[in-house]
Design an enzyme around this catalytic site. Structure first.
Site, mmCIF file in Angstrom:
data_model
loop_
_atom_site.group_PDB
_atom_site.id
_atom_site.type_symbol
_atom_site.label_atom_id
_atom_site.label_comp_id
_atom_site.label_asym_id
_atom_site.label_seq_id
_atom_site.Cartn_x
_atom_site.Cartn_y
_atom_site.Cartn_z
ATOM 1 N N LYS A 107 0.798 -1.223 0.000
ATOM 2 C CA LYS A 107 0.000 0.000 0.000
ATOM 3 C C LYS A 107 0.835 1.279 0.000
ATOM 4 O O LYS A 107 0.298 2.366 -0.175
ATOM 5 C CB LYS A 107 -0.949 -0.023 1.178
ATOM 6 C CG LYS A 107 -1.982 -1.126 1.012
ATOM 7 C CD LYS A 107 -3.040 -1.073 2.087
ATOM 8 C CE LYS A 107 -4.139 -2.077 1.811
ATOM 9 N NZ LYS A 107 -3.692 -3.457 2.083
HETATM 10 C C1 LIG Z 1 -4.459 -4.481 1.767
HETATM 11 C C2 LIG Z 1 -3.767 -5.777 1.648
HETATM 12 C C3 LIG Z 1 -4.281 -6.794 0.836
HETATM 13 C C4 LIG Z 1 -5.592 -6.658 0.110
HETATM 14 O O1 LIG Z 1 -5.523 -5.718 -0.941
HETATM 15 P P1 LIG Z 1 -6.884 -5.178 -1.594
HETATM 16 O O2 LIG Z 1 -6.442 -4.178 -2.597
HETATM 17 O O3 LIG Z 1 -7.669 -4.568 -0.477
HETATM 18 O O4 LIG Z 1 -7.580 -6.341 -2.177
HETATM 19 C C5 LIG Z 1 -3.556 -7.959 0.716
HETATM 20 N N1 LIG Z 1 -2.409 -8.145 1.396
HETATM 21 C C6 LIG Z 1 -1.894 -7.196 2.186
HETATM 22 C C7 LIG Z 1 -0.643 -7.482 2.926
HETATM 23 C C8 LIG Z 1 -2.543 -5.978 2.341
HETATM 24 O O5 LIG Z 1 -2.030 -5.051 3.125
#
Ligand SMILES: *Cc1c(COP(=O)(O)O)cnc(C)c1O
Length: 429
Positions: A107
């Protein structure tokens, strides 16, 4: 570029307004009016382009003329200042490591891009905003880190008490300055509902410009499409058909991958890999979309019962169920299967996958790959972020990288809340 609301009853707006608003007034998610494929020469020549160049060409139509080329390139160079390697695990399986950023989860890119866009739109102090964000684990840290010290932006993070890992909690509660953490008695969906309610509460929005830094915000969501282009650049010379398996919670990341495909990226198939929070898996079986309350798992960043971005995915397929099923599958795995996969990958290859990556690996195996396929699962977080589970499952020690070392000794600061009223009091206080 204009954005329209998927609920179709709010006016169309440009990129900056979509970023500042987050969610449309009719509660719909913003969606680009048009996606224009990149020229085929872009993909033919992609191995000769650096990541910033790739990202610039991919994102410019979505930003339109609201950030000039020079500034947009500077933002991208800053955001993309780390690596996105594809690491080969098995003969026809690689993992795209998305955890080399400051908070060690994927993210970072979306959060940093959004923070810098908002910083740009607020450079003359005209657009003071409060970023309100719910986190199931990693968003909070990435957003806190990305927005720390950005002028004219206050950040309020809601997280479910006791349901994020200790390192995740430290990452979002220890920075101070313009970042506040609210610790909610409840699960992630409660946090997300409070955030959505606040956006529609005119007794708050008459006084404050609120925006979201969840993947509902287009500036958080869209830059994730870069990952799929960066992966393609690295494996293109294998000449294989690529299947991506994306560990999915709110389905923003995989949705961005499908946007990359719309831009012309050659992809054979997308697999959404989930834990037991399987709303989309059930939908593909029954064609009934029936969200459920989220359940806690060891892959907690995917503990989402009602994935906000699935509506965008449906839209990318013109809401045509059959077309969706041709390119897209979804599978669900429980914690035991996830632990077994972590062990199997570690024992046979020495690679340490975190629980989310392991779910992605399982998705590829379930999809099945033939001799001309190359499967890439996204490693969405560094295993250190789920230290207890990883060390206990693999009976091995994980080295703690310096960016994590820095936060674990810091003191947690959060404000506990147990209702929407308390959130409102805080925002208006
Ligand atoms: C947020 C996150 C996800 C999920 O991603 P989305 O875009 O919400 O589907 C998967 N793995 C990790 C480690 C995350 O932080």
């Amino acid at each position: 570029m204009q954005y329209y609301s998927l609920n179709n009853s709010s006016p169309k707006i440009g990129f900056s307004e979509a970023v500042i608003k987050g969610l449309a007034p009719d509660r719909g998610l913003y969606f680009p009016e048009k996606i224009t494929p990149l020229p085929s020469s872009f993909f033919e020549n992609i191995e000769n382009l650096d990541n910033v160049e790739i990202a610039y060409h991919a994102i410019k139509q979505f930003v339109g003329n609201e950030i000039p080329e020079k500034e947009l390139r500077e933002i991208l160079a800053d955001v993309l200042s780390f690596d996105f390697p594809v690491v080969q695990i098995e003969k026809n399986i690689g993992t795209l490591e998305l955890f080399h950023g400051p908070t060690m989860a994927f993210k970072d890119v979306g959060a940093r891009f959004m923070a810098r866009c908002l910083g740009y739109f607020n450079k003359n102090n005209e657009n003071h905003v409060t970023v309100l964000v719910a986190t199931s684990g990693d968003t909070g840290g990435a957003v806190a880190n990305g927005f720390l010290g950005v002028k004219g932006v206050d950040v309020v993070i809601l997280y479910p008490s006791g349901k994020v890992s200790e390192i995740q909690e430290k990452q979002l509660t220890t920075l101070g300055q313009n970042i506040t953490a609210l610790e909610v008695d409840g699960v992630f969906d409660d946090c997300q509902d409070m955030v959505k309610t606040a956006f529609l509460d005119t007794s708050i929005t008459d006084h404050k410009q609120l925006t979201s830094a969840n993947s509902i915000n287009v500036a958080r969501w869209l830059p994730q499409l870069f990952y799929f282009l960066f992966a393609y650049k690295q494996v293109k010379n294998k000449g294989k058909d690529i299947t991506f398996s994306v560990p999915s919670g709110n389905f923003g990341n995989i949705c961005a991958g499908i946007v990359a495909h719309k831009l012309g990226l050659p992809v054979k198939h997308f697999v959404a890999s989930t834990n037991v929070n399987d709303t989309v898996v059930r939908y593909l079986d029954t064609q009934q979309y029936e969200p459920r309350a989220s359940k806690a798992t060891i892959s907690n960043a995917m503990d989402v019962g009602n994935p906000s971005n699935f509506i965008r995915i449906q839209n990318l397929f013109q809401n045509n169920f059959e077309e969706l099923k041709k390119l897209f599958s979804a599978y669900s795995f429980n914690d035991d299967q996830t632990r077994d996969a972590m062990k199997k990958v570690f024992d046979t290859t020495g690679y340490i996958a975190d629980p989310h990556g392991a779910v992605g690996y399982l998705g590829l195996k379930k999809q099945g790959l033939n001799g001309n396929d190359y499967g890439i699962f996204l490693e969405t977080a560094h295993p250190v972020k789920f230290l207890d589970v990883v060390e206990e499952t693999l009976e091995t020690k994980v080295e703690i990288p310096s960016q994590i070392q820095k936060v674990i000794t810091k003191e947690k600061k959060s404000i506990r809340i147990n209702s929407y009223e308390k959130l409102k009091e805080f925002l208006l206080g």
